[in-house]
Write a protein that holds these residues in place. Structure first.
Motif, PDB file in Angstrom:
ATOM      1  N   ALA A  28       0.828  -1.207   0.000  1.00  0.00           N
ATOM      2  CA  ALA A  28       0.000   0.000   0.000  1.00  0.00           C
ATOM      3  C   ALA A  28       0.866   1.263   0.000  1.00  0.00           C
ATOM      4  CB  ALA A  28      -0.940   0.002   1.198  1.00  0.00           C
ATOM      5  N   ASP A  29       2.067   1.166   0.569  1.00  0.00           N
ATOM      6  CA  ASP A  29       2.979   2.307   0.590  1.00  0.00           C
ATOM      7  C   ASP A  29       3.520   2.622  -0.799  1.00  0.00           C
ATOM      8  OD1 ASP A  29       2.703   2.498   3.315  1.00  0.00           O
ATOM      9  OD2 ASP A  29       4.531   1.372   3.744  1.00  0.00           O
ATOM     10  N   ASN A  30       3.521   1.621  -1.665  1.00  0.00           N
ATOM     11  CA  ASN A  30       4.064   1.735  -3.013  1.00  0.00           C
ATOM     12  C   ASN A  30       5.520   2.212  -2.995  1.00  0.00           C
ATOM     13  OD1 ASN A  30       3.797   1.268  -5.732  1.00  0.00           O
ATOM     14  ND2 ASN A  30       3.270   3.384  -6.192  1.00  0.00           N
ATOM     15  N   ARG A  31       6.246   1.881  -1.934  1.00  0.00           N
ATOM     16  CA  ARG A  31       7.669   2.223  -1.817  1.00  0.00           C
ATOM     17  C   ARG A  31       8.473   1.052  -2.360  1.00  0.00           C
ATOM     18  NH1 ARG A  31      11.072   5.422   2.025  1.00  0.00           N
ATOM     19  NH2 ARG A  31      12.987   5.439   0.813  1.00  0.00           N
ATOM     20  N   ARG A  32       8.794   1.149  -3.654  1.00  0.00           N
ATOM     21  CA  ARG A  32       9.484   0.046  -4.309  1.00  0.00           C
ATOM     22  C   ARG A  32      10.987   0.293  -4.368  1.00  0.00           C
ATOM     23  NH1 ARG A  32       6.464  -1.245  -9.825  1.00  0.00           N
ATOM     24  NH2 ARG A  32       6.850   0.956 -10.136  1.00  0.00           N
ATOM     25  N   THR A  68      39.284  -5.986  -0.642  1.00  0.00           N
ATOM     26  CA  THR A  68      40.573  -6.619  -0.908  1.00  0.00           C
ATOM     27  C   THR A  68      40.747  -7.858  -0.032  1.00  0.00           C
ATOM     28  OG1 THR A  68      41.510  -4.461  -1.421  1.00  0.00           O
ATOM     29  CG2 THR A  68      43.067  -6.247  -0.995  1.00  0.00           C
ATOM     30  N   PRO A  69      40.985  -9.012  -0.676  1.00  0.00           N
ATOM     31  CA  PRO A  69      41.186 -10.233   0.105  1.00  0.00           C
ATOM     32  C   PRO A  69      42.533 -10.226   0.833  1.00  0.00           C
ATOM     33  CG  PRO A  69      40.978 -10.729  -2.265  1.00  0.00           C
ATOM     34  CD  PRO A  69      40.996  -9.257  -2.107  1.00  0.00           C
ATOM     35  N   THR A  70      42.600 -10.935   1.948  1.00  0.00           N
ATOM     36  CA  THR A  70      43.881 -11.110   2.630  1.00  0.00           C
ATOM     37  C   THR A  70      44.613 -12.256   1.947  1.00  0.00           C
ATOM     38  OG1 THR A  70      42.832 -12.584   4.229  1.00  0.00           O
ATOM     39  CG2 THR A  70      43.003 -10.261   4.844  1.00  0.00           C
ATOM     40  N   GLY A  71      45.905 -12.329   2.144  1.00  0.00           N
ATOM     41  CA  GLY A  71      46.694 -13.396   1.524  1.00  0.00           C
ATOM     42  C   GLY A  71      47.359 -12.923   0.252  1.00  0.00           C
ATOM     43  N   GLN A  72      48.057 -13.847  -0.415  1.00  0.00           N
ATOM     44  CA  GLN A  72      48.814 -13.498  -1.615  1.00  0.00           C
ATOM     45  C   GLN A  72      47.937 -13.242  -2.816  1.00  0.00           C
ATOM     46  OE1 GLN A  72      51.728 -16.693  -1.933  1.00  0.00           O
ATOM     47  NE2 GLN A  72      53.298 -15.111  -1.854  1.00  0.00           N
ATOM     48  N   ASN A  73      46.922 -14.044  -3.023  1.00  0.00           N
ATOM     49  CA  ASN A  73      46.067 -13.919  -4.205  1.00  0.00           C
ATOM     50  C   ASN A  73      45.015 -12.849  -3.949  1.00  0.00           C
ATOM     51  OD1 ASN A  73      44.532 -14.190  -6.479  1.00  0.00           O
ATOM     52  ND2 ASN A  73      43.993 -16.322  -6.152  1.00  0.00           N
ATOM     53  N   LYS A  74      45.145 -11.712  -4.611  1.00  0.00           N
ATOM     54  CA  LYS A  74      44.232 -10.586  -4.414  1.00  0.00           C
ATOM     55  C   LYS A  74      43.092 -10.572  -5.431  1.00  0.00           C
ATOM     56  CE  LYS A  74      46.717  -8.834  -1.116  1.00  0.00           C
ATOM     57  NZ  LYS A  74      46.318  -9.056   0.249  1.00  0.00           N
ATOM     58  N   THR A  75      43.026 -11.570  -6.281  1.00  0.00           N
ATOM     59  CA  THR A  75      41.997 -11.613  -7.317  1.00  0.00           C
ATOM     60  C   THR A  75      40.603 -11.566  -6.703  1.00  0.00           C
ATOM     61  OG1 THR A  75      43.439 -12.895  -8.753  1.00  0.00           O
ATOM     62  CG2 THR A  75      41.099 -12.967  -9.241  1.00  0.00           C
ATOM     63  N   LEU A  76      39.754 -10.715  -7.265  1.00  0.00           N
ATOM     64  CA  LEU A  76      38.367 -10.603  -6.812  1.00  0.00           C
ATOM     65  C   LEU A  76      37.422 -11.008  -7.932  1.00  0.00           C
ATOM     66  CD1 LEU A  76      38.212  -7.184  -4.935  1.00  0.00           C
ATOM     67  CD2 LEU A  76      37.796  -9.425  -3.962  1.00  0.00           C
ATOM     68  N   GLU A  77      36.371 -11.716  -7.569  1.00  0.00           N
ATOM     69  CA  GLU A  77      35.326 -12.129  -8.504  1.00  0.00           C
ATOM     70  C   GLU A  77      34.058 -12.324  -7.688  1.00  0.00           C
ATOM     71  OE1 GLU A  77      36.056 -15.989 -10.207  1.00  0.00           O
ATOM     72  OE2 GLU A  77      34.563 -15.665 -11.770  1.00  0.00           O
ATOM     73  N   GLY A  78      32.954 -11.770  -8.156  1.00  0.00           N
ATOM     74  CA  GLY A  78      31.718 -11.951  -7.414  1.00  0.00           C
ATOM     75  C   GLY A  78      30.593 -11.110  -7.968  1.00  0.00           C
ATOM     76  N   GLU A  79      29.549 -10.996  -7.182  1.00  0.00           N
ATOM     77  CA  GLU A  79      28.394 -10.194  -7.555  1.00  0.00           C
ATOM     78  C   GLU A  79      28.202  -9.084  -6.540  1.00  0.00           C
ATOM     79  OE1 GLU A  79      24.977 -12.771  -7.964  1.00  0.00           O
ATOM     80  OE2 GLU A  79      25.586 -13.346  -9.985  1.00  0.00           O
ATOM     81  N   ILE A  80      27.777  -7.943  -7.036  1.00  0.00           N
ATOM     82  CA  ILE A  80      27.397  -6.813  -6.193  1.00  0.00           C
ATOM     83  C   ILE A  80      25.914  -6.588  -6.425  1.00  0.00           C
ATOM     84  CG2 ILE A  80      27.664  -4.346  -5.761  1.00  0.00           C
ATOM     85  CD1 ILE A  80      30.523  -4.593  -6.925  1.00  0.00           C
ATOM     86  N   THR A  81      25.142  -6.609  -5.354  1.00  0.00           N
ATOM     87  CA  THR A  81      23.716  -6.282  -5.429  1.00  0.00           C
ATOM     88  C   THR A  81      23.510  -5.009  -4.635  1.00  0.00           C
ATOM     89  OG1 THR A  81      23.073  -8.594  -5.658  1.00  0.00           O
ATOM     90  CG2 THR A  81      21.368  -7.060  -4.915  1.00  0.00           C
ATOM     91  N   THR A  82      22.931  -4.022  -5.287  1.00  0.00           N
ATOM     92  CA  THR A  82      22.709  -2.739  -4.644  1.00  0.00           C
ATOM     93  C   THR A  82      21.251  -2.319  -4.827  1.00  0.00           C
ATOM     94  OG1 THR A  82      23.489  -0.452  -4.498  1.00  0.00           O
ATOM     95  CG2 THR A  82      23.482  -1.444  -6.678  1.00  0.00           C
ATOM     96  N   PRO A  83      20.641  -1.787  -3.782  1.00  0.00           N
ATOM     97  CA  PRO A  83      19.243  -1.346  -3.921  1.00  0.00           C
ATOM     98  C   PRO A  83      19.153   0.031  -4.575  1.00  0.00           C
ATOM     99  CG  PRO A  83      19.986  -1.034  -1.673  1.00  0.00           C
ATOM    100  CD  PRO A  83      21.125  -1.677  -2.416  1.00  0.00           C
ATOM    101  N   PHE A  84      18.157   0.204  -5.408  1.00  0.00           N
ATOM    102  CA  PHE A  84      17.855   1.498  -6.021  1.00  0.00           C
ATOM    103  C   PHE A  84      16.446   1.866  -5.569  1.00  0.00           C
ATOM    104  CE2 PHE A  84      16.089   4.201  -9.341  1.00  0.00           C
ATOM    105  CZ  PHE A  84      17.115   5.120  -9.541  1.00  0.00           C
ATOM    106  N   ASP A  85      16.332   2.941  -4.791  1.00  0.00           N
ATOM    107  CA  ASP A  85      15.034   3.372  -4.276  1.00  0.00           C
ATOM    108  C   ASP A  85      14.213   3.956  -5.420  1.00  0.00           C
ATOM    109  OD1 ASP A  85      12.842   4.403  -2.960  1.00  0.00           O
ATOM    110  OD2 ASP A  85      14.012   5.403  -1.410  1.00  0.00           O
TER     111      ASP A  85
END
Length: 176
Positions: free
Chosen positions: A46-50, A122-139
């Motif tokens: 009912a708020d229609n806050r999507r 930044t990961p700890t350790g020798q291998n700094k490679t990053l791979e993943g998903e970012i989910t961000t909300p958009f009001d």
């Protein structure tokens, strides 16, 4: 004996090359690709806050994604707006389809851009490679601005070294 030394050195060199390639399978420039968008309501319908949860896939070979200094000033300085924008990592651009063409819609308050500040990933350790998903909300509560049936987003990721990903275009999203 000499042949054995050459064979051992060649094997060791090959091993080091393969090991380095495995740790550095991505370049130092971040990379982005579109994954998905999904709507959800804050509170009851009912708020229609999507909110639209936007998900992108990312890689970065040297792992320097996110803000190191989490205590830096968040004060909006319109006299030095470019410097104010330097604190952001994930840049988000919003578009609405009007008369068959997508038009960029700017935030209503330039001190509250659509962009995001990411934590230090930044990961700890020798291998700094990053791979993943970012989910961000958009009001999405105050949108659309125009009478539209489709919207889309574009994204750009900048790492701490200043390397910019390519600006990617998300798939059009139908609006009901």
């Amino acid at each position: 004996m000499r042949f054995t030394k050459i064979l051992i050195l060649a094997s060791l060199s090959l091993f080091l090359i393969i090991a380095c390639e495995q740790n550095q399978k991505f370049g130092d420039v971040p990379s982005l690709s579109w994954r998905k968008a999904s709507f959800r309501y804050l509170g009851d319908t009912a708020d229609n806050r999507r909110v639209i949860d936007l998900t992108v896939y990312f890689t970065d070979g040297d792992g320097d994604i996110g803000r190191e200094d989490e205590n830096s000033s968040d004060t909006c300085d319109l006299d030095n707006y470019e410097r104010f924008l330097e604190r952001y990592d994930l840049f988000i651009y919003y578009y609405e389809q009007v008369n068959g063409e997508f038009r960029e819609i700017n935030p209503q308050d330039s001190c509250l851009p659509f962009h995001n500040i990411l934590p230090n990933l930044t990961p700890t350790g020798q291998n700094k490679t990053l791979e993943g998903e970012i989910t961000t909300p958009f009001d999405y509560a105050n949108f659309p601005v125009f009478n539209t049936d489709s919207i889309r987003f574009e994204f750009l990721l900048i790492d701490r070294a200043g390397h910019e990903s390519s600006r990617i275009i998300g798939k059009p999203i139908a609006i009901d």
